[in-house]
Motif scaffolding. Structure first.
Motif, PDB file in Angstrom:
ATOM      1  N   THR A  18      -6.743   1.991  16.827  1.00  0.00           N
ATOM      2  CA  THR A  18      -6.843   3.157  15.958  1.00  0.00           C
ATOM      3  C   THR A  18      -5.481   3.808  15.800  1.00  0.00           C
ATOM      4  N   VAL A  19      -5.148   4.191  14.573  1.00  0.00           N
ATOM      5  CA  VAL A  19      -3.921   4.913  14.269  1.00  0.00           C
ATOM      6  C   VAL A  19      -4.284   6.120  13.411  1.00  0.00           C
ATOM      7  N   LEU A  20      -3.645   7.254  13.696  1.00  0.00           N
ATOM      8  CA  LEU A  20      -3.854   8.466  12.915  1.00  0.00           C
ATOM      9  C   LEU A  20      -2.643   8.707  12.018  1.00  0.00           C
ATOM     10  N   PHE A  63      -3.777   8.248  20.746  1.00  0.00           N
ATOM     11  CA  PHE A  63      -3.491   7.232  19.736  1.00  0.00           C
ATOM     12  C   PHE A  63      -2.076   7.381  19.188  1.00  0.00           C
ATOM     13  N   THR A  64      -1.611   6.338  18.545  1.00  0.00           N
ATOM     14  CA  THR A  64      -0.361   6.431  17.788  1.00  0.00           C
ATOM     15  C   THR A  64      -0.605   7.317  16.568  1.00  0.00           C
ATOM     16  N   ASN A  65       0.321   8.239  16.319  1.00  0.00           N
ATOM     17  CA  ASN A  65       0.204   9.179  15.215  1.00  0.00           C
ATOM     18  C   ASN A  65       1.420   9.065  14.310  1.00  0.00           C
ATOM     19  N   VAL A  66       1.187   8.994  13.004  1.00  0.00           N
ATOM     20  CA  VAL A  66       2.258   9.098  12.013  1.00  0.00           C
ATOM     21  C   VAL A  66       2.118  10.486  11.392  1.00  0.00           C
ATOM     22  N   ILE A  67       3.097  11.357  11.662  1.00  0.00           N
ATOM     23  CA  ILE A  67       2.943  12.781  11.372  1.00  0.00           C
ATOM     24  C   ILE A  67       4.020  13.250  10.408  1.00  0.00           C
ATOM     25  N   VAL A  68       3.584  13.943   9.369  1.00  0.00           N
ATOM     26  CA  VAL A  68       4.516  14.599   8.460  1.00  0.00           C
ATOM     27  C   VAL A  68       4.963  15.906   9.100  1.00  0.00           C
ATOM     28  N   ASN A  69       6.247  16.197   9.039  1.00  0.00           N
ATOM     29  CA  ASN A  69       6.776  17.406   9.652  1.00  0.00           C
ATOM     30  C   ASN A  69       6.509  18.604   8.734  1.00  0.00           C
ATOM     31  N   ASP A  70       5.258  19.070   8.737  1.00  0.00           N
ATOM     32  CA  ASP A  70       4.852  20.139   7.832  1.00  0.00           C
ATOM     33  C   ASP A  70       5.522  21.472   8.160  1.00  0.00           C
ATOM     34  N   GLU A  71       5.779  21.735   9.423  1.00  0.00           N
ATOM     35  CA  GLU A  71       6.457  22.992   9.748  1.00  0.00           C
ATOM     36  C   GLU A  71       7.861  23.009   9.131  1.00  0.00           C
ATOM     37  N   ARG A  72       8.529  21.872   9.183  1.00  0.00           N
ATOM     38  CA  ARG A  72       9.836  21.758   8.540  1.00  0.00           C
ATOM     39  C   ARG A  72       9.711  21.956   7.029  1.00  0.00           C
ATOM     40  N   GLY A  73       8.670  21.404   6.433  1.00  0.00           N
ATOM     41  CA  GLY A  73       8.467  21.573   5.007  1.00  0.00           C
ATOM     42  C   GLY A  73       8.288  23.025   4.611  1.00  0.00           C
ATOM     43  N   ASP A 122      -1.283  -6.633  19.802  1.00  0.00           N
ATOM     44  CA  ASP A 122      -0.929  -6.380  21.202  1.00  0.00           C
ATOM     45  C   ASP A 122      -1.469  -5.014  21.620  1.00  0.00           C
ATOM     46  N   PRO A 123      -2.723  -4.956  22.047  1.00  0.00           N
ATOM     47  CA  PRO A 123      -3.346  -3.677  22.400  1.00  0.00           C
ATOM     48  C   PRO A 123      -2.705  -2.972  23.590  1.00  0.00           C
ATOM     49  N   THR A 124      -1.815  -3.661  24.316  1.00  0.00           N
ATOM     50  CA  THR A 124      -1.198  -3.039  25.488  1.00  0.00           C
ATOM     51  C   THR A 124       0.012  -2.187  25.139  1.00  0.00           C
ATOM     52  N   GLN A 125       0.476  -2.245  23.885  1.00  0.00           N
ATOM     53  CA  GLN A 125       1.671  -1.480  23.549  1.00  0.00           C
ATOM     54  C   GLN A 125       1.385   0.019  23.645  1.00  0.00           C
ATOM     55  N   PRO A 126       2.378   0.827  24.063  1.00  0.00           N
ATOM     56  CA  PRO A 126       2.160   2.257  24.248  1.00  0.00           C
ATOM     57  C   PRO A 126       1.979   2.981  22.909  1.00  0.00           C
ATOM     58  N   THR A 127       1.308   4.122  22.969  1.00  0.00           N
ATOM     59  CA  THR A 127       1.155   4.935  21.764  1.00  0.00           C
ATOM     60  C   THR A 127       2.496   5.581  21.407  1.00  0.00           C
ATOM     61  N   GLN A 128       2.634   5.951  20.136  1.00  0.00           N
ATOM     62  CA  GLN A 128       3.867   6.561  19.651  1.00  0.00           C
ATOM     63  C   GLN A 128       3.547   7.774  18.789  1.00  0.00           C
ATOM     64  N   GLN A 129       4.505   8.705  18.733  1.00  0.00           N
ATOM     65  CA  GLN A 129       4.469   9.816  17.785  1.00  0.00           C
ATOM     66  C   GLN A 129       5.597   9.567  16.786  1.00  0.00           C
ATOM     67  N   ILE A 130       5.246   9.228  15.562  1.00  0.00           N
ATOM     68  CA  ILE A 130       6.233   8.885  14.546  1.00  0.00           C
ATOM     69  C   ILE A 130       6.273  10.008  13.513  1.00  0.00           C
ATOM     70  N   PHE A 131       7.391  10.703  13.445  1.00  0.00           N
ATOM     71  CA  PHE A 131       7.539  11.798  12.492  1.00  0.00           C
ATOM     72  C   PHE A 131       8.244  11.286  11.242  1.00  0.00           C
ATOM     73  N   VAL A 132       7.715  11.635  10.088  1.00  0.00           N
ATOM     74  CA  VAL A 132       8.370  11.292   8.826  1.00  0.00           C
ATOM     75  C   VAL A 132       8.890  12.576   8.193  1.00  0.00           C
ATOM     76  N   ALA A 133      10.069  12.489   7.611  1.00  0.00           N
ATOM     77  CA  ALA A 133      10.768  13.677   7.121  1.00  0.00           C
ATOM     78  C   ALA A 133      10.280  14.083   5.737  1.00  0.00           C
TER      79      ALA A 133
END
Length: 333
Positions: free
Chosen positions: A145-147, A155-165, A313-324
């Protein structure tokens, strides 16, 4: 040959009626939270799949990717879906798309159950907050699962930096000499999660305060999440007088309605009002909106890439990925 479970067996194991099982799967808001969680736990434990879905699954050998988002509430999620589909490309995976109501407009915003879809091999959840019990069940089921545009620490999250926006929009209006500010959005019924609107408002407020203005220099106005809502907000603003007003709209649809309504009534934009939208894309270009551009398709693409990697590869660690995000100046400020 393994016998298929029936809805009657699920109901008996959970100690509820078959109507309650059906509502849990199809209309979860109608079922009390504790009952819903009990039924979902039984469904997961037994591995119940409705007959017609099991039959379809048996006929296909494709991996099935589910994508859940408030597609009909916000056009921006359709653009994100384009990125998801582009990333999956010719992979041969089957993509199932599920609409979800706007989290901001419901008293029960947390996603607590998956759609009635049979077995999924991967899941992308966009713009919908995830209930803790569901998050734990997804882990127990080992469903990759990815958010995207949402957040959960499991879970791994791909997050828009809304506070910056929001900050970029506020700083831009301050630099234009504005001294009164307004945030226009659909509002939020539930306080059970931190929304994109709250993050944008926080950044907007911080920019105004950093410029030396008091917090009460920023007002808020609720409007429906469409151009008609923007035009209604324009009528409200035109009924009042005052110095030039700088407005951040929650997204470009509201901003377009605002600009249309204000200009149609003879107000100058920019001048009497300065309007900043949010999202970017063809609508902002057509209306010449100043807007905060989100990398919508890119966020969908990145999220799908992360999901495929986790499935492999389900063993890979979760990540927080911020997009600008970036502020694109048009002719409304």
């Amino acid at each position: 040959m393994t016998r298929s479970l029936t809805i009657y067996e699920v109901a008996e194991a959970a100690g509820v009626s078959i109507a309650t099982v059906s509502n849990t799967l199809n209309r979860p808001a109608r079922v009390a939270a504790d009952t819903r969680q009990r039924v979902l736990a039984v469904i997961d434990k037994l591995g119940f799949v409705p007959h017609q879905i099991a039959a379809h699954r048996a006929r296909t050998a494709l991996d099935r990717i589910g994508v859940i988002a408030p597609f009909t509430s916000y056009p921006s999620f359709g653009v994100r879906l384009e990125g998801v589909l582009r990333a999956l490309g010719e992979s041969g995976r089957e993509v199932l798309v599920f609409d979800h109501e706007s989290a901001a407009r419901t008293p029960s915003p947390l996603l607590s159950a998956l759609p009635l879809s049979g077995r999924l091999d991967g899941l992308i959840i966009m713009g919908v907050p995830v209930d803790q019990d569901l998050a734990e069940r997804l882990l127990q089921r080992e469903l990759s699962t990815v958010l995207i545009d949402s957040h959960h620490p499991l879970f791994t999250n791909v997050i828009v930096n809304d506070e910056r926006g929001g900050y970029l929009a506020g700083r831009h209006l301050v630099d234009k000499g504005i001294e009164r500010f307004l945030y226009v959005s659909e509002g939020q019924i539930s306080t059970d999660y931190i929304s994109q609107g709250q993050r944008r408002t926080a950044g907007f407020m911080r920019a105004i305060v950093d410029a030396g203005f008091p917090r009460d220099a920023v007002k808020r106005l609720t409007a429906s999440s469409d151009p008609d809502g923007g035009r209604a907000a324009a009528r409200t603003l035109l009924a009042k007088s005052g110095p030039p007003l700088g407005i951040l709209a929650h997204h470009d649809l509201i901003a377009a309605g605002l600009v249309s309504g204000l200009r149609a009534s003879g107000a100058s934009v920019p001048g009497d009002f300065s309007v900043v939208g949010y999202d970017g894309g063809p609508l902002a270009e057509t209306f010449g909106l100043t807007t905060v551009r989100q990398p919508l398709e890119q966020s969908g693409f990145l999220g799908a890439q992360q999901l495929v990697q986790h499935m492999q590869d389900p063993t890979q660690p979760t990540q927080q990925i911020f997009v600008a995000v970036e502020l694109v100046e048009g002719d409304t400020t």
